[in-house]
Design an enzyme around this catalytic site. Sequence first.
Site, PDB file in Angstrom:
ATOM      1  N   CYS A 178       0.843  -1.211   0.000  1.00 23.58           N
ATOM      2  CA  CYS A 178       0.000   0.000   0.000  1.00 23.58           C
ATOM      3  C   CYS A 178       0.872   1.252   0.000  1.00 23.58           C
ATOM      4  CB  CYS A 178      -0.871   0.030   1.257  1.00 23.58           C
ATOM      5  SG  CYS A 178      -1.923  -1.398   1.430  1.00 23.58           S
ATOM      6  N   ARG A 233       5.014   0.440  -5.943  1.00 24.20           N
ATOM      7  CA  ARG A 233       4.913  -0.432  -4.760  1.00 24.20           C
ATOM      8  C   ARG A 233       3.951  -1.589  -4.990  1.00 24.20           C
ATOM      9  NH1 ARG A 233       6.475   2.409   0.105  1.00 24.20           N
ATOM     10  NH2 ARG A 233       4.858   1.378   1.332  1.00 24.20           N
ATOM     11  N   TRP A 253      -2.970  -2.586  -1.654  1.00 26.28           N
ATOM     12  CA  TRP A 253      -2.572  -3.929  -2.072  1.00 26.28           C
ATOM     13  C   TRP A 253      -3.358  -4.859  -1.166  1.00 26.28           C
ATOM     14  CZ3 TRP A 253       0.591  -7.994   0.024  1.00 26.28           C
ATOM     15  CH2 TRP A 253       1.039  -8.923  -0.915  1.00 26.28           C
ATOM     16  N   ASN A 306      -1.695   1.607   6.006  1.00 25.43           N
ATOM     17  CA  ASN A 306      -0.832   0.583   5.428  1.00 25.43           C
ATOM     18  C   ASN A 306      -0.416  -0.322   6.568  1.00 25.43           C
ATOM     19  OD1 ASN A 306       0.869  -0.974   3.925  1.00 25.43           O
ATOM     20  ND2 ASN A 306       2.498   0.543   3.744  1.00 25.43           N
ATOM     21  N   GLY A 307      -0.587  -1.635   6.391  1.00 21.65           N
ATOM     22  CA  GLY A 307      -0.210  -2.576   7.447  1.00 21.65           C
ATOM     23  C   GLY A 307      -1.326  -3.586   7.649  1.00 21.65           C
ATOM     24  N   GLU A 344      17.519 -17.275  -9.381  1.00 20.43           N
ATOM     25  CA  GLU A 344      17.176 -15.864  -9.616  1.00 20.43           C
ATOM     26  C   GLU A 344      16.622 -15.685 -11.022  1.00 20.43           C
ATOM     27  OE1 GLU A 344      16.649 -13.402  -7.926  1.00 20.43           O
ATOM     28  OE2 GLU A 344      16.736 -11.727  -9.308  1.00 20.43           O
ATOM     29  N   LYS A 403      12.860 -14.219 -11.921  1.00 22.37           N
ATOM     30  CA  LYS A 403      12.635 -13.088 -12.835  1.00 22.37           C
ATOM     31  C   LYS A 403      11.586 -13.452 -13.870  1.00 22.37           C
ATOM     32  CE  LYS A 403      13.968 -10.388 -10.893  1.00 22.37           C
ATOM     33  NZ  LYS A 403      14.376 -10.847  -9.643  1.00 22.37           N
ATOM     34  N   GLU A 406       7.968 -13.995 -12.291  1.00 19.10           N
ATOM     35  CA  GLU A 406       7.285 -12.868 -11.635  1.00 19.10           C
ATOM     36  C   GLU A 406       6.865 -11.776 -12.613  1.00 19.10           C
ATOM     37  OE1 GLU A 406       9.339 -10.432  -8.749  1.00 19.10           O
ATOM     38  OE2 GLU A 406      11.259 -10.855  -9.660  1.00 19.10           O
ATOM     39  N   HIS A 417      17.039 -36.389 -10.341  1.00 18.85           N
ATOM     40  CA  HIS A 417      16.245 -36.845  -9.187  1.00 18.85           C
ATOM     41  C   HIS A 417      14.786 -36.399  -9.298  1.00 18.85           C
ATOM     42  CE1 HIS A 417      20.032 -38.056  -7.427  1.00 18.85           C
ATOM     43  NE2 HIS A 417      20.511 -36.886  -7.805  1.00 18.85           N
ATOM     44  N   LYS A 438       6.354  -4.119  -4.488  1.00 19.40           N
ATOM     45  CA  LYS A 438       7.800  -3.886  -4.467  1.00 19.40           C
ATOM     46  C   LYS A 438       8.363  -4.140  -3.076  1.00 19.40           C
ATOM     47  CE  LYS A 438      11.845  -2.820  -5.880  1.00 19.40           C
ATOM     48  NZ  LYS A 438      12.550  -3.853  -6.675  1.00 19.40           N
TER      49      LYS A 438
HETATM   50  C1  AGP Z   1      12.359  -9.919  -6.498  1.00 22.85           C
HETATM   51  O1  AGP Z   1      12.374  -9.583  -7.884  1.00 22.85           O
HETATM   52  C2  AGP Z   1      11.027  -9.631  -5.847  1.00 22.85           C
HETATM   53  N1  AGP Z   1      10.615  -8.302  -6.069  1.00 22.85           N
HETATM   54  C3  AGP Z   1      10.989 -10.062  -4.400  1.00 22.85           C
HETATM   55  O2  AGP Z   1      11.313 -11.434  -4.350  1.00 22.85           O
HETATM   56  C4  AGP Z   1      11.935  -9.315  -3.427  1.00 22.85           C
HETATM   57  O3  AGP Z   1      13.262  -9.676  -3.673  1.00 22.85           O
HETATM   58  C5  AGP Z   1      11.575  -9.736  -1.995  1.00 22.85           C
HETATM   59  O4  AGP Z   1      10.243  -9.338  -1.738  1.00 22.85           O
HETATM   60  C6  AGP Z   1      12.505  -9.128  -0.947  1.00 22.85           C
HETATM   61  O5  AGP Z   1      12.412  -7.748  -0.974  1.00 22.85           O
HETATM   62  P1  AGP Z   1      13.535  -6.885  -0.212  1.00 22.85           P
HETATM   63  O6  AGP Z   1      14.842  -7.191  -0.870  1.00 22.85           O
HETATM   64  O7  AGP Z   1      13.107  -5.457  -0.405  1.00 22.85           O
HETATM   65  O8  AGP Z   1      13.528  -7.316   1.228  1.00 22.85           O
END
Ligand code: AGP
Length: 622
Positions: A2, A27, A75, A101-102, A495, A499, A502, A518, A617
Amino acid sequence: MCGIVGYVGKSDATDYLLQGLYRLEYRGYDSAGLSMLRDDGVLERRRSVGRIANLDVLVRESPVASRIGIGHTRWATHGAATVANAHPHFGGQSDLSLVHNGVIENYAELKHQLMESGYFFQSETDTEVIAHLLHQSIAEQRARGLFDDDSPVCYATALREVVGRLRGTYGLVVMFQGKPDFLLAARCGSPLVIGVGQGEQFIASDPAPLHGKTDKVITLVDHQIAIVTSRSIQVIQRDSVTVQPNIQVLAQGEDSHSCDGHDHFMHKEIYQQPEAIRNALRGRLDRDSATAKLGGLNLTAPQLRHIERLILTGCGTSWHSALIGEYMIEEIARMPVEVEYASELRYRNPPVDKQTLVFGITQSGETADTLAALREMRRKGHPTLAICNNIGSSIAREADGGIYLHAGPEIGVASTKAFTSQVVVLGLLALYFGRMRHLSFEAGLRWIDALEGLADQVELALQTEEQIKQIALEFKDSTNVLYLGRNYLFPTALEGALKLKEISYIHAEGYPAAEMKHGPIALVDEHTPSVFLLSKGLVYDKIMSNLQEVKARGGPVIAITDSVDAQLEKLADRVILVPSVPEPLQPIISVVPLQLLAYHIALLRNCDVDKPRNLAKSVTVE
Ligand code: AGP
C-alpha cells in the site's frame, strides 16, 4: 505494498495527492482512493479499482477544491480489490476519513465489539475497524466532557488510545469533518515520512512523492503520532511527550521516478547495474591492506574476529543473493554461513551459538518477514547487520549497523540492480572477513582487481540484448522453463527463474543441474526449454553431462556461458556468450542475460513489466 499520501497547505490538495500516488505505483496495488474536505466541511472521497488513471478520471470528472486531503493505493490483504474495500475509509458516518498501510491482527474481535455497539461496516477491511474505533473513542470522550473539538491534541489523544488497542502494524493518516487545518499521522511498523514545505506539508509512505516538492523530510518512528498543519508538525511520543522532529535533507539525485529514455524502470535499472556496482564499491576497497573498508558495521575488529558463524537472511531475490554470499564467504573467508528464509527463521527457533552474526539482506529495508527475523535474533542477543538499499528504512534503522548498497531507488518490482549490488557487497564482506583470517595480501589484491573489473564486464554482458530478443521471440509461448546451474550458478539459476515467473507469469524453476536426475528431468520434452548456466571451471564437464541428458530427451537448451567449445555449439540450441570472471563473481555477469530474457518475454506477452500482477515492491505484511 500500500501507498499513502497526505497534504495540508496553501495549494489545492488534489494535484499532490494524485501525483504522489502515481509515484507510489511501483509499490504494487489493485485499487486507489482520495479524500478531500469541501468548503462546507463535509468529507468527500473518490475510490476506484485498477490503475490510478481510473481514479484520476473520477477525480477530474467531479473535483473537490480542497487544501487538505489524503490518498491511498491498496494492495489487498483483507478483502478483495473492490471499491468498497478501497481506502480511504470513513469512521462513523463520514465524521473522519482514514488511510492505512499494514495489517491489524486483532481486527476481527475489535470489529465484533464495534458491531455490538451498533457500527455498520461497508467493507471487509481491517482498516475500517480503526476508523470506527477512532470515531467511537472521540464520541466517548465528548460524552464525558473531555473533548475539546478545537484542539488537535484531543484528536491525537483519541488516536493514541485507539492505536494502543491495535495488534499488528500500521502507517495511517486521518482527516476530520469540519477540520481543514490538520492531519494526524501515526506509525508502527509501516513507514511514514512528512515532507516539510513552505506553508504546506506532504505526507507519504516513502520519499518518492516528495520529489520536486521538498528535500526536507521527517521520518516518523514506531509509536509516534504527528499533528500536521500547514505551518507546523508536532511529533508526540508514545509517552505523550512532544519531541523536536528530526528533519533530514534528502539527496536530490536525478529523478529516480522517470525512465530516462528507457521504456520501463526495469530496463533502466538493468542498464544501471554497472554504475550501481561502481557505487557499491566506491570508497570500500583498501589496496594498502588488500581488504575492504566497511565503516557501517559498528563492530570493532576484535569483536568481528570473535565471530565464528554468519546467518544471512532475506526473502525472494535477497535470499538468492544470500546463497551466493554463503558460497563466497565460505570459500574466501572459510567461515561457516547459514542462509535462512526470513519467514522461516522468525518462527523456527534454531539453536544459534553466541559467536553468530546475523545479516538481513533487503533492498527495501521494509520487508516484514526480514524485519521480524532480525528483531527475533536481536531479542536473542545476536548482533544484527543490514545489507540494504533504502537509507532510513526500518531495517536500516533498527539493525546494529550495516552496509548500504547505494544502488539508487529501485522502482521496478522485479529486483535487478539491487541483486547484483547485494552480491558485490557480499563479495566485499567475504574479502573483509577473509583478510581477518587467512586470506593472503596477494589473494586480497586479486579479489580487489576482480571486483573493480566487474562494472566493465557487466557493460559487455548488456550487449547480449539483441540476441536475447531473438530467443525471447522463440520461447515466449513456453508454459514451463527450467533454469539449471551448479556451484555459484545454481543460486543464479534460481534468480533467473524468479525473474521470468514474476514478470511473464510463465512457470519457471531453478535447480542445481545435478538434481535433474532426481525428478525434474521428467518435465523435459520438446516444449520445455532449459536454460543452462555454464562457466569454465570446476564443474563444467559435469554440467555438460546434464545438458546432454536434457538434449537426449528432446528438450530445447539455451546456454548462457563464459566459454564456447565445439561440443556446446553442437548441443545447445542457442548460446549466449558472456564475459568470464572469477567463479564467485560470475553470477553478477551471467544474471544479466537472464534479466533481459525475462524482460523481453514479458514484453512480448504484454505483461506489465514494472508492476506485475499480484506483486508489491516491498512486502510489508506477513
Ligand atoms: C524480487 O524480484 C522480488 N521483487 C521479491 O522477491 C523481493 O526480492 C523480496 O520481496 C525481498 O524484498 P527486499 O529485498 O526489499 O527485502
